[in-house]
Design an enzyme around this catalytic site. Sequence first.
Site, short mmCIF file in Angstrom:
data_model
loop_
_atom_site.label_atom_id
_atom_site.label_comp_id
_atom_site.label_asym_id
_atom_site.label_seq_id
_atom_site.Cartn_x
_atom_site.Cartn_y
_atom_site.Cartn_z
CG ASP A 117 -1.95 -1.03 1.29
OD1 ASP A 117 -2.84 -0.94 2.14
OD2 ASP A 117 -1.89 -1.95 0.44
CE LYS A 134 -7.21 -1.40 2.76
NZ LYS A 134 -5.91 -2.01 3.00
CE LYS A 177 -5.40 1.91 2.95
NZ LYS A 177 -4.35 1.13 3.55
#
Lengths: 308, 551
Positions: A145, A244, A208
């Site tokens: 990430d 996400k 995200k």
Amino acid sequence: ELGWISKVYVNRPAVVRHAEQIKKWKTLKGNWQAAWLLKAVTCIDLTTLSGDDTASNVQRLCFKAKHPIREDLLKALDMHDKGITVGAVCVYPARVSDAVNTLKAAGCNIPVASVAAGFPSGQTPLETKLAEIRLAVEYGAREIDIVISRSLVLTGQWEGLYEEIRLCRAACGEAHMKTILATGELGSLANVYKASMIAMMAGSDFIKTSTGKEVENATFPVGIVMMRAIKEYYWQTGYKVGFKPAGGIRTAREAITWLMLVKEELGVEWLTPELFRLGASSLLGDIEQQIFYHVTGTYALQHELAMA
Amino acid sequence: PTGNTALVLSPPAAAPPLLLLGELSGEGAALPPGVLNVLAGPLGLCQALRAHPEVTSVTFLGAPQEELQALVWGSPCQGPRLGGPRGGRVVVIVLDSADLDSAAAAIAATTATPPALFPGGGCVVLTQDTVIAARERRLRARLGGLRLGDPTDPKTEVGPLPPGTLPPEEVVQEAREEGAQVFQAPLPLLPEGGHRFYPPTLISGVAPTSRCLREPAPGPLLVLLPVRGPTEAVAVASALPQTAAAAVWAQDITVALDTADRLPQGLVWLNALDLLDPSGSCAGGAADTDLDEALREFGCPPWEEPRKVDEPLSPLVTVDDPGDPELAQAVAAARGATLRWGRLPGASRARVLRGASAALGGGHGTPKDGDNGDTDGSLQRALLRWAARVERAGGAVQEVPGGRALVTRRPLGVLGVAWGWRRPLALRLLLPALALGNCVVVVAPPGGGGAAQRLRKALVAAGLPGDALTVLPGNSRGSGSQLARQHPDGLWICGGDADCDWASAVSVPRVWGVPEGVLGGPGQDPAPGAERELELRCTRPHCLWLTGGGP
């Protein structure tokens, strides 16, 4: 392709109004609720990102990841043999090897995700970011990430942003990359949309919403805008990018609302762990409580459910 | 509201909600018994109602039905005759700087559940060429995602068609035959009564001559039309019949405000759709309905009737009626003048009025014009008073859900005045109409000397366009019908002699039977409430709903 983002217009009040209406959607009850909750569980990235993480609490997290819901509850729902685990385990790069070893010893195939690229602020030089990514991949993380430099978005340097994300993608190698946009710090919904598009164009597998450490994390208006960007990218290129939301999702009810929102904006195909994850830590506890309630009719005491 | 009792007559099919309302208003002593009465019955009851001596005013709401309207029109009871909201569609203009996704979401929601005030008709979406493909794709995706089902179940979004309406199958079929692309969301498994459901439909590739645009069809129908730019969008939107409200989606604020300003619809949302005002003041209405005024009329006139003074009647003068071509020419000229006169800001119009007043003051005021109180002195005073009112008439800002609404009043356009009282023409009646931006065509029996011509000359000298005020001599009997046949935007009928019949009045959006006391007695100033009434009668409401930036 800068042309795609030059004509982006987002009307904030309209999006906020749409988000308000979503909160009024009728809640599910009974078996449907339990089913959606189990779906949500399979999409969770179980996360621990604190300064005081050590091997022991990471180990505990990994065991919880393998058995997120108590066996007898799953048996009552007749789901105990479906292999219900969470989607991934998310930790800092220094803890990746602990997580990987624990999961291997437990015989579990859940991927370990690592945050990288100067998490959470992203204010580090590009070389250290890339080095961090490479090391995390070496330690065994299968998902990374990364965090973008918000300053590039706020100053409108879209090509610079594209280049940064592209290099990170190259550094990830085989690992699957999620780009954290830190939407709470991007200033406007139009910037969120543009940053999403650039991130997707540069090769992210997922986008995200936030690091979880900002003042404002995943809210519905931001989620709506990002999902619309994903849909537009899919229409233009045929390539599906995952979504996400992370940070601030604590109750089972919110998790279900996110799932319903994904179904409405993106469609049913996105409701799988390959295309949708929920970044959360305490959410799992609440979901387990709701399932306990569904099965037994009362809420569990604190010691009756395993701690993550 | 002000102490009236109401008797509601409805056809049996639509009765249950009204009967429920009647019951509910009685429970808990919300209303004293006998104040609200609901009767469900066939059309014949209307005759009885009309003939009943104690009924003072009759109105009706709902889709126009010829027989019903004819009944009500010729009713001997006093009181306003009006048509209810004639239903309407919503026109949505999407320009290239719009947030396409939000617009699509809002349009799909409106197609599914039409807003309460504008039932039936669906939506017409005018989209700028550059973004039309993107729009269409989004609308199709959204319409496909709507869920049909039981309207009381909050999970479903599209309910069945309202009772008594036919599904718009013919309209859609015609569109298909003309070569349009019709997209229909697939119908899921339906509960019993499933034939009442119609799938949300998107029709694109039609022209304004197509049937689906000429008349509003019930059901979730969405028509998509391309336009080249904001100006064309305004032109097309003005030409669509039976539209009740409009919405403009654009992030570029100057373009958005400019477009919204030029639309004729009474309620214009900016970057929003289907927001409703709980206080009811922003109900808007199209250029051809007057919902809020219809509702407001049920009360007492806002002034007290002055004592009737015996006035000497002037003898009946018979004169040739103005021929239809003459009237048509006058109305057409007036319509041309509305573009110049009506769009002037209030301050410019006030300046013209003041100039006229000064010009009159310098002229010779002869006392023999005194029969109807139209001495030059009183005309002057009236001109100045109306000039002051016009300068102050700005409008109101209303806080509404989503932002703020600017509620203003706009001139009707061409106002026809049919004079039927046995007195010479009262020029003070025309002043409010002129002051607020209308162009007036009057048919009145000649009399009262050259007062009308003098007033006209003074006004034109001060800057009024020459065609803005036309006084034609004619018989009072039937002058209303004559004027109505020329399709003015509003019609004032002074006195029963000048009354017009239903067949001609149906094409005029706003007809007002002017009460005798509105100008006050001879030589007196009109009462304050009366001035407001006059103001309201020659304008229509316009509400611009701004989103964002509100509470």
